[in-house]
Design a protein around this motif. Structure first.
Motif, PDB file in Angstrom:
ATOM      1  N   UNK A 245       1.955 -25.281  -2.836  1.00 47.61           N
ATOM      2  CA  UNK A 245       2.954 -24.247  -3.090  1.00 47.61           C
ATOM      3  C   UNK A 245       3.985 -24.205  -1.966  1.00 47.61           C
ATOM      4  N   UNK A 246       5.163 -23.735  -2.297  1.00 51.74           N
ATOM      5  CA  UNK A 246       6.164 -23.550  -1.269  1.00 51.74           C
ATOM      6  C   UNK A 246       6.935 -24.800  -0.919  1.00 51.74           C
TER       7      UNK A 246
ATOM      8  N   UNK B  17      -2.249 -21.128 -13.037  1.00 51.59           N
ATOM      9  CA  UNK B  17      -1.849 -19.759 -13.318  1.00 51.59           C
ATOM     10  C   UNK B  17      -2.012 -18.941 -12.048  1.00 51.59           C
ATOM     11  N   UNK B  18      -0.961 -18.214 -11.695  1.00 56.71           N
ATOM     12  CA  UNK B  18      -1.097 -17.200 -10.656  1.00 56.71           C
ATOM     13  C   UNK B  18      -1.152 -15.837 -11.336  1.00 56.71           C
ATOM     14  N   UNK B  19      -1.619 -14.855 -10.576  1.00 59.00           N
ATOM     15  CA  UNK B  19      -1.820 -13.520 -11.144  1.00 59.00           C
ATOM     16  C   UNK B  19      -1.166 -12.481 -10.236  1.00 59.00           C
ATOM     17  N   UNK B  20      -0.430 -11.561 -10.855  1.00 56.19           N
ATOM     18  CA  UNK B  20       0.148 -10.455 -10.092  1.00 56.19           C
ATOM     19  C   UNK B  20      -0.374  -9.136 -10.652  1.00 56.19           C
ATOM     20  N   UNK B  21      -1.076  -8.349  -9.817  1.00 57.95           N
ATOM     21  CA  UNK B  21      -1.633  -7.081 -10.293  1.00 57.95           C
ATOM     22  C   UNK B  21      -0.564  -6.099 -10.780  1.00 57.95           C
ATOM     23  N   UNK B  22      -0.948  -5.287 -11.745  1.00 57.98           N
ATOM     24  CA  UNK B  22      -0.174  -4.112 -12.160  1.00 57.98           C
ATOM     25  C   UNK B  22      -0.875  -2.909 -11.548  1.00 57.98           C
ATOM     26  N   UNK B  23      -0.106  -2.071 -10.875  1.00 55.37           N
ATOM     27  CA  UNK B  23      -0.680  -1.003 -10.056  1.00 55.37           C
ATOM     28  C   UNK B  23      -0.291   0.368 -10.617  1.00 55.37           C
ATOM     29  N   UNK B  24      -1.299   1.271 -10.704  1.00 57.12           N
ATOM     30  CA  UNK B  24      -0.977   2.652 -11.073  1.00 57.12           C
ATOM     31  C   UNK B  24      -0.389   3.349  -9.851  1.00 57.12           C
ATOM     32  N   UNK B  25       0.841   3.855  -9.993  1.00 63.35           N
ATOM     33  CA  UNK B  25       1.573   4.304  -8.807  1.00 63.35           C
ATOM     34  C   UNK B  25       1.003   5.592  -8.217  1.00 63.35           C
ATOM     35  N   UNK B  26       0.339   6.400  -9.018  1.00 64.53           N
ATOM     36  CA  UNK B  26      -0.188   7.665  -8.494  1.00 64.53           C
ATOM     37  C   UNK B  26      -1.249   7.435  -7.418  1.00 64.53           C
ATOM     38  N   UNK B  27      -2.112   6.429  -7.612  1.00 60.75           N
ATOM     39  CA  UNK B  27      -3.226   6.251  -6.673  1.00 60.75           C
ATOM     40  C   UNK B  27      -3.452   4.805  -6.245  1.00 60.75           C
ATOM     41  N   UNK B  28      -2.637   3.890  -6.729  1.00 59.23           N
ATOM     42  CA  UNK B  28      -2.766   2.506  -6.301  1.00 59.23           C
ATOM     43  C   UNK B  28      -3.829   1.700  -7.014  1.00 59.23           C
TER      44      UNK B  28
ATOM     45  N   UNK C 297       2.461 -21.725 -13.253  1.00 61.93           N
ATOM     46  CA  UNK C 297       3.042 -22.493 -12.152  1.00 61.93           C
ATOM     47  C   UNK C 297       2.929 -23.967 -12.470  1.00 61.93           C
ATOM     48  N   UNK C 298       3.974 -24.724 -12.148  1.00 59.10           N
ATOM     49  CA  UNK C 298       3.924 -26.167 -12.356  1.00 59.10           C
ATOM     50  C   UNK C 298       4.210 -26.869 -11.042  1.00 59.10           C
ATOM     51  N   UNK C 299       3.204 -27.591 -10.554  1.00 62.93           N
ATOM     52  CA  UNK C 299       3.368 -28.429  -9.381  1.00 62.93           C
ATOM     53  C   UNK C 299       3.378 -29.867  -9.871  1.00 62.93           C
ATOM     54  N   UNK C 300       4.581 -30.424 -10.026  1.00 64.09           N
ATOM     55  CA  UNK C 300       4.731 -31.769 -10.564  1.00 64.09           C
ATOM     56  C   UNK C 300       4.687 -32.781  -9.431  1.00 64.09           C
ATOM     57  N   UNK C 301       3.875 -33.840  -9.589  1.00 65.55           N
ATOM     58  CA  UNK C 301       3.837 -34.858  -8.536  1.00 65.55           C
ATOM     59  C   UNK C 301       5.223 -35.454  -8.291  1.00 65.55           C
ATOM     60  N   UNK C 302       6.023 -35.585  -9.339  1.00 61.14           N
ATOM     61  CA  UNK C 302       7.335 -36.218  -9.197  1.00 61.14           C
ATOM     62  C   UNK C 302       8.417 -35.237  -8.752  1.00 61.14           C
ATOM     63  N   UNK C 303       8.303 -34.001  -9.189  1.00 64.17           N
ATOM     64  CA  UNK C 303       9.407 -33.055  -9.001  1.00 64.17           C
ATOM     65  C   UNK C 303       9.126 -31.963  -7.987  1.00 64.17           C
ATOM     66  N   UNK C 304       7.874 -31.851  -7.578  1.00 62.44           N
ATOM     67  CA  UNK C 304       7.524 -30.716  -6.723  1.00 62.44           C
ATOM     68  C   UNK C 304       7.346 -29.467  -7.550  1.00 62.44           C
ATOM     69  N   UNK C 305       7.527 -28.313  -6.926  1.00 61.91           N
ATOM     70  CA  UNK C 305       7.365 -27.060  -7.661  1.00 61.91           C
ATOM     71  C   UNK C 305       8.555 -26.848  -8.586  1.00 61.91           C
ATOM     72  N   UNK C 306       8.263 -26.573  -9.843  1.00 65.08           N
ATOM     73  CA  UNK C 306       9.317 -26.264 -10.813  1.00 65.08           C
ATOM     74  C   UNK C 306       9.078 -24.847 -11.321  1.00 65.08           C
ATOM     75  N   UNK C 307      10.111 -24.006 -11.263  1.00 61.00           N
ATOM     76  CA  UNK C 307       9.969 -22.607 -11.681  1.00 61.00           C
ATOM     77  C   UNK C 307       9.837 -22.501 -13.195  1.00 61.00           C
ATOM     78  N   UNK C 308       9.017 -21.538 -13.665  1.00 57.40           N
ATOM     79  CA  UNK C 308       8.942 -21.325 -15.120  1.00 57.40           C
ATOM     80  C   UNK C 308      10.294 -20.958 -15.723  1.00 57.40           C
ATOM     81  N   UNK C 309      11.149 -20.340 -14.948  1.00 59.72           N
ATOM     82  CA  UNK C 309      12.487 -20.009 -15.446  1.00 59.72           C
ATOM     83  C   UNK C 309      13.216 -21.285 -15.884  1.00 59.72           C
ATOM     84  N   UNK C 310      12.928 -22.398 -15.191  1.00 59.36           N
ATOM     85  CA  UNK C 310      13.584 -23.661 -15.521  1.00 59.36           C
ATOM     86  C   UNK C 310      12.860 -24.447 -16.614  1.00 59.36           C
TER      87      UNK C 310
END
Ligand code: C2E
Ligand code: MG
Ligand code: MG
Ligand code: MG
Length: 282
Positions: free
Chosen positions: A7-8, A42-53, A63-76
């Motif tokens: 990554x990165x 797959x990475x995971x990002x928690x959904x947080x209840x704001x009242x108590x966390x 996530x796509x880590x391509x040997x040829x291209x490196x990291x490619x964003x899902x947006x692309x």
């Protein structure tokens, strides 16, 4: 084959960047191989209840880590996977992988839900309902634990396509979220017709650091709309304490963002879930 990049990694200049049309075609082959050779994660990002966390769920992000291209964003690559008809298989892989993962985490975090992004191409596939149910069966995950995220623009562009499948899935207990809400001109009437459970406020409205003026008014309006319609409301892209404070003051129920918890590899998620409430309490 080249070894996988971590990554990165910054995408270095490559000759293919000159020849975009050719690259477009080679991307198709690369995406097919990526699925076959296990280059997606797959990475995971928690959904947080704001009242108590409390973490109430995790959003699966491919996530796509391509040997040829490196990291490619899902947006692309997601739009290209859609164009080439590969998104149904890729999306199914995400659904099955993340369902299995969340079912495992639920042994320690029993109420944890799973949010999965779904492409319009998956939604209109004749076997969409079966595909979702198959993923849940493989994982042993109850349908009530799953929220499918569809973007507002997809839902509004073809209002009738996929509607039957959404009602069918809702009848089976699967929940529906409208992602990037506020960017796609929903008709209010349509919001009532769809079996919606959750609105995710697009991060464009949260982005300015202090959350003031028109942005604040818009977010307040969406929060009130959600309350009137009895929907869960999630603010995306919370990056600082000022935004968090403003959102809690407005009564926004849930949030995601770098300030609360960054997307992380599966192995790091349980520790993050255990610590998730700290940003909110502190
Ligand atoms: P999304 O579903 O709206 O996901 C939120 C995006 O915002 C993610 O980008 C996430 O990493 C990022 N994000 C989270 N917190 C913050 C924050 O505080 N600040 C900022 N600036 N960004 C934040 P990501 O992972 O690059 O995904 C981008 C988009 O790609 C997603 O937007 C979704 O539309 C699509 N996508 C990702 N995974 C999948 C998938 O498995 N299937 C499909 N069809 N689309 C996917
Ligand atoms: Mg999403
Ligand atoms: Mg979004
Ligand atoms: Mg988005």
């Amino acid at each position: 084959r080249a070894k996988k990049d971590g990554p990165g990694r910054v995408l270095a200049y490559q000759p293919y960047m000159h020849t975009e049309a050719l690259d477009h075609l080679s991307l198709r082959g690369d995406l097919q191989r990526a699925l076959r050779d296990g280059e997606f994660r797959v990475q995971y990002q928690p959904l947080i209840r704001l009242a108590d966390g409390k973490p109430i769920g995790a959003e699966a992000l491919i996530r796509w880590y391509s040997p040829a291209r490196g990291f490619v964003s899902p947006v692309d690559f997601i739009p290209i996977a859609e164009e080439f008809g590969l998104i149904v298989d890729i999306g199914q892989w995400v659904l099955e992988t993340s369902a299995v993962q969340v079912a495992r985490w639920r042994r320690d975090f029993p109420d944890l839900g799973l949010n999965v992004n779904v492409s319009g191409h998956q939604l209109v596939h004749p076997r969409f309902t079966d595909n979702v149910l198959r993923a849940l069966a493989i994982a042993g995950l109850p349908s009530s634990a799953v929220t499918l995220e569809l973007t507002e623009s997809v839902l509004m562009s073809e209002p009738d396509l996929g509607k039957a499948a959404l009602h069918q899935l809702r009848g089976l207990g699967v929940q529906l979220s409208i992602d990037d809400f506020g960017t796609g001109y929903s008709s209010l009437a349509y919001l009532r017709e769809l079996p919606v459970d959750e609105l995710k406020i697009d991060r464009a409205f949260i982005a300015r650091a202090e959350l003031t003026g028109e942005d604040l008014a818009l977010v307040r309006t969406i929060v009130e709309l959600a309350q009137i319609l009895g929907l869960r409301v999630v603010a995306e892209g919370i990056e600082n304490a000022a935004q968090l404070t403003a959102l809690r003051r407005l009564g926004c129920g849930y949030g995601q963002g770098y300030h609360l918890c960054r997307p992380a590899d599966a192995a790091e998620v349980p520790a993050k879930l255990s610590r998730a409430s700290i940003a909110v309490r502190g």
